[in-house]
Write a protein that holds these residues in place. Sequence first.
Motif, PDB file in Angstrom:
ATOM      1  N   SER A 209     -10.467 -26.412 -75.329  1.00 39.10           N
ATOM      2  CA  SER A 209     -11.240 -25.348 -74.850  1.00 39.10           C
ATOM      3  C   SER A 209     -11.206 -24.874 -73.494  1.00 39.10           C
ATOM      4  O   SER A 209      -9.925 -25.217 -72.891  1.00 39.10           O
ATOM      5  CB  SER A 209     -13.021 -26.037 -74.694  1.00 39.10           C
ATOM      6  OG  SER A 209     -13.468 -26.157 -75.972  1.00 39.10           O
ATOM      7  N   PHE A 210     -11.979 -24.111 -72.544  1.00 47.33           N
ATOM      8  CA  PHE A 210     -11.755 -23.813 -71.185  1.00 47.33           C
ATOM      9  C   PHE A 210     -12.771 -24.137 -70.273  1.00 47.33           C
ATOM     10  O   PHE A 210     -13.752 -24.390 -70.677  1.00 47.33           O
ATOM     11  CB  PHE A 210     -11.303 -22.232 -71.364  1.00 47.33           C
ATOM     12  CG  PHE A 210     -10.274 -21.811 -72.299  1.00 47.33           C
ATOM     13  CD1 PHE A 210      -8.731 -21.927 -71.864  1.00 47.33           C
ATOM     14  CD2 PHE A 210     -10.717 -21.328 -73.430  1.00 47.33           C
ATOM     15  CE1 PHE A 210      -7.795 -21.441 -72.619  1.00 47.33           C
ATOM     16  CE2 PHE A 210      -9.783 -20.883 -74.230  1.00 47.33           C
ATOM     17  CZ  PHE A 210      -8.551 -20.799 -73.942  1.00 47.33           C
ATOM     18  N   GLU A 211     -12.389 -24.509 -69.078  1.00 49.32           N
ATOM     19  CA  GLU A 211     -13.308 -24.692 -68.302  1.00 49.32           C
ATOM     20  C   GLU A 211     -14.783 -23.806 -68.074  1.00 49.32           C
ATOM     21  O   GLU A 211     -15.608 -24.055 -67.779  1.00 49.32           O
ATOM     22  CB  GLU A 211     -13.099 -24.974 -66.538  1.00 49.32           C
ATOM     23  CG  GLU A 211     -12.001 -26.137 -66.402  1.00 49.32           C
ATOM     24  CD  GLU A 211     -11.609 -26.744 -65.112  1.00 49.32           C
ATOM     25  OE1 GLU A 211     -12.106 -25.727 -64.168  1.00 49.32           O
ATOM     26  OE2 GLU A 211     -10.970 -27.559 -64.866  1.00 49.32           O
ATOM     27  N   ARG A 212     -14.406 -22.338 -68.399  1.00 48.70           N
ATOM     28  CA  ARG A 212     -15.280 -21.637 -68.382  1.00 48.70           C
ATOM     29  C   ARG A 212     -16.507 -21.977 -69.455  1.00 48.70           C
ATOM     30  O   ARG A 212     -17.418 -21.440 -69.577  1.00 48.70           O
ATOM     31  CB  ARG A 212     -14.941 -20.116 -68.574  1.00 48.70           C
ATOM     32  CG  ARG A 212     -14.226 -19.810 -69.829  1.00 48.70           C
ATOM     33  CD  ARG A 212     -13.813 -18.390 -69.894  1.00 48.70           C
ATOM     34  NE  ARG A 212     -13.031 -18.049 -71.099  1.00 48.70           N
ATOM     35  CZ  ARG A 212     -12.016 -17.820 -71.286  1.00 48.70           C
ATOM     36  NH1 ARG A 212     -11.032 -18.378 -70.107  1.00 48.70           N
ATOM     37  NH2 ARG A 212     -11.388 -17.525 -72.502  1.00 48.70           N
ATOM     38  N   THR A 213     -16.031 -22.744 -70.343  1.00 48.06           N
ATOM     39  CA  THR A 213     -16.891 -23.063 -71.517  1.00 48.06           C
ATOM     40  C   THR A 213     -18.098 -24.027 -70.918  1.00 48.06           C
ATOM     41  O   THR A 213     -19.295 -23.752 -71.409  1.00 48.06           O
ATOM     42  CB  THR A 213     -16.217 -24.064 -72.516  1.00 48.06           C
ATOM     43  OG1 THR A 213     -15.140 -23.283 -73.234  1.00 48.06           O
ATOM     44  CG2 THR A 213     -17.228 -24.377 -73.818  1.00 48.06           C
ATOM     45  N   VAL A 214     -17.774 -24.714 -69.918  1.00 50.69           N
ATOM     46  CA  VAL A 214     -18.811 -25.450 -69.038  1.00 50.69           C
ATOM     47  C   VAL A 214     -19.776 -24.589 -68.394  1.00 50.69           C
ATOM     48  O   VAL A 214     -21.237 -24.799 -68.689  1.00 50.69           O
ATOM     49  CB  VAL A 214     -18.134 -26.510 -68.170  1.00 50.69           C
ATOM     50  CG1 VAL A 214     -19.193 -27.168 -67.319  1.00 50.69           C
ATOM     51  CG2 VAL A 214     -17.311 -27.444 -68.821  1.00 50.69           C
ATOM     52  N   ASP A 215     -19.493 -23.491 -67.923  1.00 56.77           N
ATOM     53  CA  ASP A 215     -20.197 -22.384 -67.331  1.00 56.77           C
ATOM     54  C   ASP A 215     -21.194 -21.740 -68.273  1.00 56.77           C
ATOM     55  O   ASP A 215     -22.408 -21.673 -68.153  1.00 56.77           O
ATOM     56  CB  ASP A 215     -19.315 -21.462 -66.579  1.00 56.77           C
ATOM     57  CG  ASP A 215     -18.422 -22.032 -65.588  1.00 56.77           C
ATOM     58  OD1 ASP A 215     -19.009 -23.150 -64.805  1.00 56.77           O
ATOM     59  OD2 ASP A 215     -17.351 -21.498 -65.072  1.00 56.77           O
ATOM     60  N   ALA A 216     -20.478 -21.617 -69.418  1.00 52.74           N
ATOM     61  CA  ALA A 216     -21.568 -20.854 -70.556  1.00 52.74           C
ATOM     62  C   ALA A 216     -22.461 -21.757 -70.959  1.00 52.74           C
ATOM     63  O   ALA A 216     -23.635 -21.385 -71.239  1.00 52.74           O
ATOM     64  CB  ALA A 216     -20.687 -20.454 -71.646  1.00 52.74           C
ATOM     65  N   HIS A 217     -22.244 -23.106 -70.956  1.00 51.59           N
ATOM     66  CA  HIS A 217     -23.275 -24.048 -71.855  1.00 51.59           C
ATOM     67  C   HIS A 217     -24.260 -24.307 -70.641  1.00 51.59           C
ATOM     68  O   HIS A 217     -25.329 -24.423 -70.847  1.00 51.59           O
ATOM     69  CB  HIS A 217     -22.328 -25.434 -71.977  1.00 51.59           C
ATOM     70  CG  HIS A 217     -21.872 -25.236 -73.360  1.00 51.59           C
ATOM     71  ND1 HIS A 217     -20.734 -24.601 -73.538  1.00 51.59           N
ATOM     72  CD2 HIS A 217     -22.271 -25.546 -74.687  1.00 51.59           C
ATOM     73  CE1 HIS A 217     -20.399 -24.615 -75.105  1.00 51.59           C
ATOM     74  NE2 HIS A 217     -21.507 -25.101 -75.542  1.00 51.59           N
ATOM     75  N   ILE A 218     -23.693 -24.453 -69.180  1.00 53.21           N
ATOM     76  CA  ILE A 218     -24.672 -24.664 -68.100  1.00 53.21           C
ATOM     77  C   ILE A 218     -25.991 -23.425 -68.294  1.00 53.21           C
ATOM     78  O   ILE A 218     -26.897 -23.414 -68.200  1.00 53.21           O
ATOM     79  CB  ILE A 218     -24.028 -24.832 -66.751  1.00 53.21           C
ATOM     80  CG1 ILE A 218     -23.358 -26.047 -66.798  1.00 53.21           C
ATOM     81  CG2 ILE A 218     -24.993 -24.608 -65.570  1.00 53.21           C
ATOM     82  CD1 ILE A 218     -24.200 -27.290 -66.616  1.00 53.21           C
ATOM     83  N   LYS A 219     -25.240 -22.194 -68.433  1.00 52.58           N
ATOM     84  CA  LYS A 219     -26.074 -20.990 -68.471  1.00 52.58           C
ATOM     85  C   LYS A 219     -27.164 -21.248 -69.794  1.00 52.58           C
ATOM     86  O   LYS A 219     -28.156 -20.787 -69.215  1.00 52.58           O
ATOM     87  CB  LYS A 219     -25.066 -19.570 -68.457  1.00 52.58           C
ATOM     88  CG  LYS A 219     -25.798 -18.363 -68.450  1.00 52.58           C
ATOM     89  CD  LYS A 219     -25.023 -17.187 -68.615  1.00 52.58           C
ATOM     90  CE  LYS A 219     -25.734 -15.961 -68.628  1.00 52.58           C
ATOM     91  NZ  LYS A 219     -24.919 -14.850 -68.808  1.00 52.58           N
ATOM     92  N   SER A 220     -26.598 -21.517 -70.656  1.00 53.96           N
ATOM     93  CA  SER A 220     -27.463 -21.580 -71.721  1.00 53.96           C
ATOM     94  C   SER A 220     -28.593 -22.671 -71.608  1.00 53.96           C
ATOM     95  O   SER A 220     -29.707 -22.596 -71.988  1.00 53.96           O
ATOM     96  CB  SER A 220     -26.675 -21.750 -73.208  1.00 53.96           C
ATOM     97  OG  SER A 220     -26.089 -23.031 -73.303  1.00 53.96           O
ATOM     98  N   LEU A 221     -28.217 -23.770 -71.187  1.00 52.89           N
ATOM     99  CA  LEU A 221     -29.092 -24.821 -70.715  1.00 52.89           C
ATOM    100  C   LEU A 221     -30.177 -24.479 -69.702  1.00 52.89           C
ATOM    101  O   LEU A 221     -31.508 -24.656 -70.061  1.00 52.89           O
ATOM    102  CB  LEU A 221     -28.478 -26.004 -69.968  1.00 52.89           C
ATOM    103  CG  LEU A 221     -27.819 -27.000 -71.091  1.00 52.89           C
ATOM    104  CD1 LEU A 221     -27.154 -28.235 -70.065  1.00 52.89           C
ATOM    105  CD2 LEU A 221     -28.920 -27.826 -71.919  1.00 52.89           C
TER     106      LEU A 221
END
Length: 225
Positions: free
Chosen positions: A185-197
């Motif tokens: 994956s990519f570090e932006r995946t973390v940002d996407a999951h934080i946004k959905s959380l």
Amino acid sequence: MSKRILLIEDEAAIADTIVYALQREGYQVSWHGLGRDGLAALDADGAALVVLDVGLPDGSGFDLCRELRQRHATPVIFLTARGDEIDRVVGLELGADDYVVKPFSPRELVARIKAILRRGAPVATAPASGGLQHDVGRARICLHGQPLELTRYEYRLLAQLMAQPERVFSRSQLMDAVWQDPAASFERTVDAHIKSLRAKLREADPACDPIRTHRGLGYSLSWTA
């Protein structure tokens, strides 16, 4: 007490080999050749981990994983004869924890299962002043007593933040802790999951916004939010 592994695999020869290898290591194994039967068994009895074949007689393992993720945070390892990178990435992005290509060594599969169960064990946390509570036994997180509908990675990400409140985690630290194969994956995946959380927390309670962004550093969770 031995941990229960749910195996969903339609090829009897492969299934027999996996069952034997797992039972030798002390695991209980529930084997099902159809996806719908395996999902029903998971709903009824639970499991510590699911080993899921991608090509099943009654549908795609990818589709089954999507349905499974709507109801369970159970770790998943895909088994497949396909080794293309796109299939691997799709499987991991659907919420799988690992991806094993046939033919494979049963010992390697057992080792991967052990690794996931070791690092996937959630850490118990106390109720937060903001109303968040981690129910470790049921692998769920509640807000004001109501379970949140989280995907596998959303659950693990929030649990990681809750385990050490106020600590600032970098994106790479969160990927190493939450994603079984961070390189996929990519570090932006973390940002996407934080946004959905954040969206799910606000949907449950508009005043709930405990996740803090630290620019250039990462994320933390504040009990006082």
